[in-house]
Design an enzyme around this catalytic site. Structure first.
Site, short mmCIF file in Angstrom:
data_model
loop_
_atom_site.label_atom_id
_atom_site.label_comp_id
_atom_site.label_asym_id
_atom_site.label_seq_id
_atom_site.Cartn_x
_atom_site.Cartn_y
_atom_site.Cartn_z
N GLY A 226 39.49 15.08 14.34
CA GLY A 226 40.15 16.32 13.55
C GLY A 226 41.35 15.90 12.79
O GLY A 226 42.16 15.03 13.28
N CYS A 227 41.81 16.81 11.89
CA CYS A 227 42.83 16.56 10.97
C CYS A 227 44.05 16.31 11.99
O CYS A 227 44.97 15.46 11.69
CB CYS A 227 42.73 17.42 9.79
SG CYS A 227 43.19 19.01 10.34
#
Lengths: 352, 352, 352, 352
Positions: free
Chosen positions: B155-156
């Site tokens: 995930g970012c």
């Protein structure tokens, strides 16, 4: 490998050609020259380049700056290139100048330009003018070749207006003196230097016109379109700034000549740009805008006719820093060195 | 050439990997799959790709989508990859999934994640979990190799927090349960779908927190940092949106353990990232921010100690769509196919 | 009518109080003073004021600037107010100073502040300090009355942090030395003067931290919270800029003291702000952000507890130019002249 | 006090008139009506109104919505006002409609408009058309009085174009059929509903043209200018969106008639707008743009002649949501109720 020197490396025009040269398979950055930030790595000024280019900026009198280059990009304002070019040419380099210094290839046409923008009409190197070529490949490709020594890289607004109107004036689709160029530029067109009008709080939600009394790019637009038309012409031109970073959107209008049909217009544009890799044509239904050319050397043209009012309407989109500046410069370099025109310019940009 | 298929090609995650693959010397785009816009060229959705990639989007049941690929990028939301992966693997492809489906390599850890975010705790392909690798190369490079078949792309927000804190938790520079992650993301992190909160007039001059009750990336941050620390830990996490397009700026805090000196901190980070091409370290005086990683796969870390309050403070910058998504995916592909990790990721971005 | 003089009228702080005074039913603008643009109407600098206020800017030695005023707003940087205040007070005016000059009401506390920010620790008018009041009405309303002669208007970040944390430190809901203030400001906080970091192309898509070594507002936050807590305390503080024009979003964290329940927190905040018209309280589900206080004197607080990590988390939103500057100044003027606190501050802003 | 009802209260047009009415000394908000968000306080949709207006939105069939009002603002799309107006008028209210329903005061002119934009040419309440007045006070003030019952509030682009060209066409300074309107609008003009083209990541750095085939405001511009000129005319019109929130900048061009001098132009504009409080005139050297009318009811006109090309050039700036919508509506209300035209519109906006 082509050895490239950049003069004025610290500005947006300089970093733009630096970025492009880093991705060019046939050229190497040899030297970055500027009058400020001497000794600092370019990546200190532009930290996105850390690890990609940490070459220091040197002054013009630095020995490194004296070494011969194959091509010199002069990302400098009016009046500098005309002074520096003779020495660079004598040392064997080709010169691509970003300013108005070499966009006019006779002392007379230069003088007219200089007078209109309030500069000294005398060119510092008038003997070079006849050799210089206006660096818009779509119009002057035959003259942009291995023998060319000096290129006057075009103005950003001029690129959009000339590409948008060239087929129309060449084929006299419109009345020559009916042209209106309503041009909007992103803020990067003003360069790197902070100023009140480009201060974020003053600029972020703001659009305005400027230089209503006359913009310096008008001369070259009139000259280049006039050469195409085979007759002189005058345009109405309005410069505007809107809060985007990169991008020019020029809305170009002209009264259609008698009997011109939509097919005539479409044919003229299609024919004119048939072999031009960096020009894309669209019709009125296309959903394209400035972001679709951002970061690339493309010019997107929406070609339209308003039958109700008998007008040609062309919307021209370019990235002012690429096709409007460093990208055209690299395209010109490619032509001058016999490389495929798209070398180093053949990658899509990032979206969104 | 590696044949690559992209599922979910029409979203920002899909176009991101498409752009990167177009510039990759060892991979070819084989197929673009999505559930919407079927039949339309990707360049119709994304006109900046005209001439670069005009491949049409096909449905999952299209014969073209059935052809074997070497790698499949699943730019799809939670719950899709776990259903599609078995068939792709059976057909011989490697799978790089953008969602949370393969970020946890046991049914138990997956179930905990799924429960916390309100999804069914049962994984559709639990037998694949033990083979999956969390796709953050800076932590798991040894497991990202030619034998790896499934990657759970991170995930970012997680990328920024884990990279920013990994050396500190590994070396216990800070108390494990004192961590605060104050994270700001650009709007592109919300994806391509319009919504009230991302409508330009509502968003352009606005910053706000969201999901205070719990963000889905917390689980993987706690898990990965816990694995590094050799102990479980819990973080306080605040997600915020600010009006930039691309970029994450995570301000990471932790109470320093007894006796930790500035040199200890500097050494730990320098050592940890010595061989990591995509992590750059800075000190508190550096003038770097989100735009300096925009469009690139870099993570910039400003590593700082606040002696007055005895805190470690790390500011982590990434481009949420590159190192936070498609760039990490490509980096993972490179590793899985034995290529240099930087292939296709070694160009600077454009500035400004 | 209250006659108001504004010193430093040409900056954002000056135009902010000018706008507010134009809408105030009990005050009149008497004089606009500055060191630049003398002779120009304020509406020349700020054309949105044409027809509303065309009063010229005068120099400090102009006869008009010598005429007695009832209140003087000193929208000037550190070091000016302390020099000008004695004469204004002697002439019978009340002084509301925007800088740090009068935020500390003893020579010792001022000296500590000045030393930390690298200024001369000696105050030019030390005899005035004991009379000065820190101009945050929510904490010091009893001292802001008709007898008050000097107000040290608070710093913008300080307003957000103090209002966000005051109930928590007063009631010792949190451990005093665990406080972290992660603060983001809009660009207008940097004032009107153009600079490289606020140039639109460099700023528009960019977020970054600055002054990691120490921000000048930390002293007053620690002092005011310390006074409330009855004990000294130290905070970790991170200043960040994001591309909005107006707005501060401060994420405030502290470790909960033993046994503090959500109800304790909610009660403490509700009680503390019961009579405070300009503070609004929200819980974690509220969808509010910076734009909802833009142009107004409100402080919006989202008060939250993270039970997993035992932390208090408060998100404070203000408009840095209103509640963070000119709005607080006007609120203070109202109190000093016995007017309803909301006079001239009781209109909603425009949205979007 | 004037009791005002707003229909379509939840959109930008509705909240705009709500904000203005809250600051109006002679009017009270009686009722907020919409088809969505029924039961929610308007301050739930627009949290900047908390404490200023917490009135709930009601459905059209709610008893509260049935109560008589003195004025009804219909902030509704084409086709609604014409259905609801008869009942409101019968109940004694005056109606100010934002849509095209009442901008044409004969069934024939309405039919032409409706046909051009692809709607049913039959008006639902044709008997009302002859009583309706085009609500641009600068042209129709004599007809906007206490006897007026229905106002067709003008389109935002139309306001800018008509005000910019009215003196020129009235005095035949330009050739009637040479007019070009090159118009740029901020994004708020598209309303509150999210859509792909207004999604922040797609919009923030983007400018583009739209509706090249024909914009709905062209009809009313041609009609109103034609009435002034005493002759029919046709304009070329280009709609463009740029990433500002509020603002219209219309660049208006026309070929000067024979013998027109700069003084003729200046005199005509000065005379025409002599008594018009909400129009300001500037010459080409003025440094004004969209932000200088933001949040206000002003129209700023830069009036210029390009002698080289014999063209009139007028740049018109308005706030599309104020003078282009709710502000004109309030101005019209003031006139219909015999109040000073500037009531509730006489405060400057905030800058920056």
């Amino acid at each position: 490998m082509i050895k490239a020197k950049v003069i004025g490396a610290g500005g947006y025009g300089g970093v733009g050609i630096t970025e492009l040269l880093l991705g060019h398979s046939q050229a190497d950055l040899a030297c970055l020259v500027d009058v400020a930030d001497i000794g600092a790595p370019i990546s200190k000024l532009y930290p996105h380049l850390i690890g990609f280019c940490d070459m220091p900026i040197v002054g013009a009198d630095d020995p490194q700056a004296q070494e011969p280059a194959d091509v010199v990009f002069m990302a400098t304002p009016d009046g500098i290139g005309m002074q520096l070019a003779p020495a660079e040419l004598a040392a064997g380099a080709k010169v691509i100048d970003y300013s108005g210094d070499f966009r006019f290839n006779s002392p007379e046409s230069y003088a007219e330009y200089a007078t209109r923008i309030g500069r000294d009409p005398r060119h510092a190197s008038p003997e070079l003018l006849p050799q210089s070529v206006y660096g818009l490949a779509e119009l002057h490709r035959p003259e942009l070749n291995s023998k060319t020594r000096i290129v006057g890289n075009p103005g950003c607004f001029a690129v959009s207006c000339i590409l948008g109107l060239a087929p129309a004036v060449k084929h006299r689709l419109i009345r020559l003196n009916s042209i209106i160029c309503d041009c909007k530029t992103g803020v990067s067109g003003a360069g790197k230097k902070p100023a009140a009008g480009f201060h974020y709080p003053a600029r972020y939600d703001h659009m305005n016109v400027y230089k209503l009394a006359g913009h310096q790019h008008v001369c070259e637009i009139e000259r280049e379109l006039g050469l195409l038309a085979g007759d002189s012409l005058q345009i109405a031109f309005t410069a505007q700034v809107v809060p985007v970073c990169r991008g020019i959107m020029s809305s170009l209008y002209g009264e259609l000549a008698d009997g011109i049909s939509p097919a005539d217009v479409a044919d003229a544009y299609r024919e004119f740009y048939r072999e031009q890799r960096f020009v894309r044509l669209f019709d009125r239904d296309a959903d394209v805008g400035s972001v679709h050319v951002r970061g690339t050397n493309y010019c997107n043209l929406i070609v339209d006719m308003d039958a109700r009012t008998n007008k040609l309407r062309v919307i021209a989109h370019i990235d002012n820093l690429v096709k409007g500046q460093a990208g055209s410069a690299l395209q010109n370099m490619n032509l001058l060195f016999g490389l495929p025109e798209t070398t180093g310019l053949d990658q899509p940009s990032r979206y969104p």
